[in-house]
Design a protein around this motif. Structure first.
Motif, PDB file in Angstrom:
ATOM      1  N   GLN A  37       8.366   8.257   1.842  1.00  0.00           N
ATOM      2  CA  GLN A  37       9.015   9.546   2.096  1.00  0.00           C
ATOM      3  C   GLN A  37       8.352  10.331   3.237  1.00  0.00           C
ATOM      4  O   GLN A  37       8.987  11.173   3.860  1.00  0.00           O
ATOM      5  N   PHE A  38       7.048  10.083   3.479  1.00  0.00           N
ATOM      6  CA  PHE A  38       6.350  10.796   4.550  1.00  0.00           C
ATOM      7  C   PHE A  38       6.419  10.034   5.881  1.00  0.00           C
ATOM      8  O   PHE A  38       6.113  10.583   6.925  1.00  0.00           O
ATOM      9  N   HIS A  39       6.778   8.764   5.795  1.00  0.00           N
ATOM     10  CA  HIS A  39       6.722   7.910   6.982  1.00  0.00           C
ATOM     11  C   HIS A  39       7.991   7.970   7.833  1.00  0.00           C
ATOM     12  O   HIS A  39       8.590   6.939   8.137  1.00  0.00           O
ATOM     13  N   LEU A  68       5.389   2.063  12.024  1.00  0.00           N
ATOM     14  CA  LEU A  68       6.517   2.570  12.820  1.00  0.00           C
ATOM     15  C   LEU A  68       7.485   1.433  13.167  1.00  0.00           C
ATOM     16  O   LEU A  68       8.709   1.599  13.062  1.00  0.00           O
ATOM     17  N   PHE A 111       0.831  -1.209   0.000  1.00  0.00           N
ATOM     18  CA  PHE A 111       0.000   0.000   0.000  1.00  0.00           C
ATOM     19  C   PHE A 111       0.871   1.267   0.000  1.00  0.00           C
ATOM     20  O   PHE A 111       0.646   2.196  -0.783  1.00  0.00           O
ATOM     21  N   GLN A 124      16.391   4.621  20.068  1.00  0.00           N
ATOM     22  CA  GLN A 124      15.737   3.382  19.611  1.00  0.00           C
ATOM     23  C   GLN A 124      15.070   2.604  20.751  1.00  0.00           C
ATOM     24  O   GLN A 124      13.902   2.218  20.655  1.00  0.00           O
ATOM     25  N   PHE A 162       9.833  12.277  20.554  1.00  0.00           N
ATOM     26  CA  PHE A 162      10.096  13.135  19.391  1.00  0.00           C
ATOM     27  C   PHE A 162       9.683  14.579  19.671  1.00  0.00           C
ATOM     28  O   PHE A 162       9.475  15.353  18.743  1.00  0.00           O
ATOM     29  N   GLN A 175       0.558  16.857  10.760  1.00  0.00           N
ATOM     30  CA  GLN A 175       0.832  15.419  10.675  1.00  0.00           C
ATOM     31  C   GLN A 175       1.997  15.070   9.741  1.00  0.00           C
ATOM     32  O   GLN A 175       2.856  14.274  10.090  1.00  0.00           O
ATOM     33  N   ILE A 194      11.521   1.386  12.076  1.00  0.00           N
ATOM     34  CA  ILE A 194      12.674   1.387  12.980  1.00  0.00           C
ATOM     35  C   ILE A 194      13.233  -0.030  13.164  1.00  0.00           C
ATOM     36  O   ILE A 194      14.113  -0.243  13.994  1.00  0.00           O
ATOM     37  N   LYS A 252      -0.536   9.167  -5.382  1.00  0.00           N
ATOM     38  CA  LYS A 252       0.900   8.870  -5.509  1.00  0.00           C
ATOM     39  C   LYS A 252       1.779  10.078  -5.172  1.00  0.00           C
ATOM     40  O   LYS A 252       1.676  11.129  -5.808  1.00  0.00           O
ATOM     41  N   PRO A 296       9.855   8.235  11.386  1.00  0.00           N
ATOM     42  CA  PRO A 296       9.416   7.812  12.715  1.00  0.00           C
ATOM     43  C   PRO A 296       8.632   8.914  13.438  1.00  0.00           C
ATOM     44  O   PRO A 296       7.596   8.664  14.048  1.00  0.00           O
ATOM     45  N   GLU A 297       9.099  10.135  13.330  1.00  0.00           N
ATOM     46  CA  GLU A 297       8.399  11.245  13.996  1.00  0.00           C
ATOM     47  C   GLU A 297       6.975  11.415  13.459  1.00  0.00           C
ATOM     48  O   GLU A 297       6.018  11.542  14.235  1.00  0.00           O
ATOM     49  N   ASN A 298       6.813  11.425  12.140  1.00  0.00           N
ATOM     50  CA  ASN A 298       5.470  11.582  11.570  1.00  0.00           C
ATOM     51  C   ASN A 298       4.568  10.409  11.944  1.00  0.00           C
ATOM     52  O   ASN A 298       3.369  10.578  12.170  1.00  0.00           O
ATOM     53  N   LEU A 299       5.134   9.225  12.034  1.00  0.00           N
ATOM     54  CA  LEU A 299       4.323   8.065  12.414  1.00  0.00           C
ATOM     55  C   LEU A 299       3.913   8.144  13.885  1.00  0.00           C
ATOM     56  O   LEU A 299       2.789   7.773  14.247  1.00  0.00           O
ATOM     57  N   GLU A 341       3.159   1.481  -3.380  1.00  0.00           N
ATOM     58  CA  GLU A 341       2.410   1.876  -4.580  1.00  0.00           C
ATOM     59  C   GLU A 341       2.147   3.376  -4.613  1.00  0.00           C
ATOM     60  O   GLU A 341       2.046   3.982  -5.670  1.00  0.00           O
ATOM     61  N   ARG A 342       1.947   3.960  -3.417  1.00  0.00           N
ATOM     62  CA  ARG A 342       1.639   5.402  -3.347  1.00  0.00           C
ATOM     63  C   ARG A 342       2.892   6.261  -3.150  1.00  0.00           C
ATOM     64  O   ARG A 342       2.790   7.483  -3.045  1.00  0.00           O
ATOM     65  N   ASP A 343       4.036   5.615  -3.058  1.00  0.00           N
ATOM     66  CA  ASP A 343       5.288   6.354  -2.863  1.00  0.00           C
ATOM     67  C   ASP A 343       5.200   7.221  -1.596  1.00  0.00           C
ATOM     68  O   ASP A 343       5.588   8.391  -1.595  1.00  0.00           O
ATOM     69  N   TRP A 344       4.671   6.628  -0.548  1.00  0.00           N
ATOM     70  CA  TRP A 344       4.453   7.369   0.696  1.00  0.00           C
ATOM     71  C   TRP A 344       5.554   7.134   1.735  1.00  0.00           C
ATOM     72  O   TRP A 344       5.487   7.732   2.817  1.00  0.00           O
TER      73      TRP A 344
END
Lengths: 111, 111, 111, 111
Positions: A21-23, A68, A13, B51, B43, D44, A72, B97, A25-28, A16-19
């Motif tokens: 880059q947003f994931h 997350l 998932f 970690q 964070f 977010q 990590i 995407k 650890p802090e954002n998660l 496919e969405r090239d996500w």
């Protein structure tokens, strides 16, 4: 944990969405807090709840927890079991039985 | 999800301490939010993180998620996969995407 | 809101420690969530609470709210009053009286 | 804090809707966490934000903080100032200047 099928589906998932880059650890971690708030909203004004709604919101929290953990390099079963060992030590059965007292105050027994 | 060993260990932990009486769905939802806040604290002032600390806090969030799933009779793999299906429908690959735009605004393409 | 003395004291506290560099709106929003979790912890297992503890945790939430308002140049009284106007419109007295139903479902009357 | 006009307006809003019955301290603490999550959602996926959206969500957090303070008979200016005094003692300028180190570790200076 989770099953390898669930894990693979979540990874696909995101890929496919090239996500990825947003994931970060802090954002998660932020996302987990945000979704935990939505889960709590199911109980905002009363302890009663809608099963389907709670399941959907709990799923969101767990989904981000899985993301997350992946990010990590942690294994959820492993870290849950490890934490359980330390919690057991903090809350020995003979002191904690039937009481929700913070471990730092468990020594202050009422007798 | 989780493995049957982890699940059994968590259940035994609660049973031995007679804590099921405190584990109402509402209290568990509060607990998930509280622990999510502690995870976020890793964070608070920077994206950098420790970690071991993150693993310990993530474990707490997931532990309460497992307790809540047990309590309401939900299977975590099942609800995560079900939610994934609806998320996929909200975020079709061709629109989502590389973009983190809320699904309600995904139609508003930038061209 | 807050009083000019409180505001000046909070600003001096941050300036003396050279902490403005950490007070990005994002970090302050995280901090509000973290402190809200600590406040919620006062009610984790029961509705009963310790007055002093709740006051201390509520103070932390509000302190970060004041820091965030300063940072983005918002006046707390003004934004609270503005939001109240829109909430009033969403929850008209005749529909909302004595009911905690989300405004999106307020039309679905029980008769 | 807040101004007497804001306070009166919030009280009238609750009274007219007969909502005081729902405003237990516990429910208000949950509400603060829920709204803090919505505020965090503005940040977010990136530190960038929409001013109007952040103001609206911050207003919701503060509104529930005011309701909780009323409910438990606390004065927001007073508790914020009281907490500030204890925070000052935990983070002395000479140790905390330019560093976001938790007070429990402030003694561990890098020299």
């Amino acid at each position: 944990m989770p099953s390898s099928e669930t894990l693979a589906a979540l990874r696909a998932f995101v890929d496919e969405r090239d996500w990825d880059q947003f994931h970060s650890p802090e954002n998660l971690a932020k996302s987990i807090s945000i979704e935990a708030g939505e889960l709590l909203e199911c109980f905002q004004w009363s302890p009663g709840f809608d099963q389907e709604q709670v399941e959907a919101e709990l799923a969101d929290v767990v989904t981000y927890c899985i993301h997350l953990a992946n990010k990590i390099g942690a294994d959820l079963d492993e870290i849950v079991m490890k934490k359980l060992e330390s919690t057991k030590a903090k809350y020995p059965v003979e002191l904690a039985k039937g009481r929700m007292t913070k471990y730092t105050q468990l020594g202050d027994s009422p007798e």
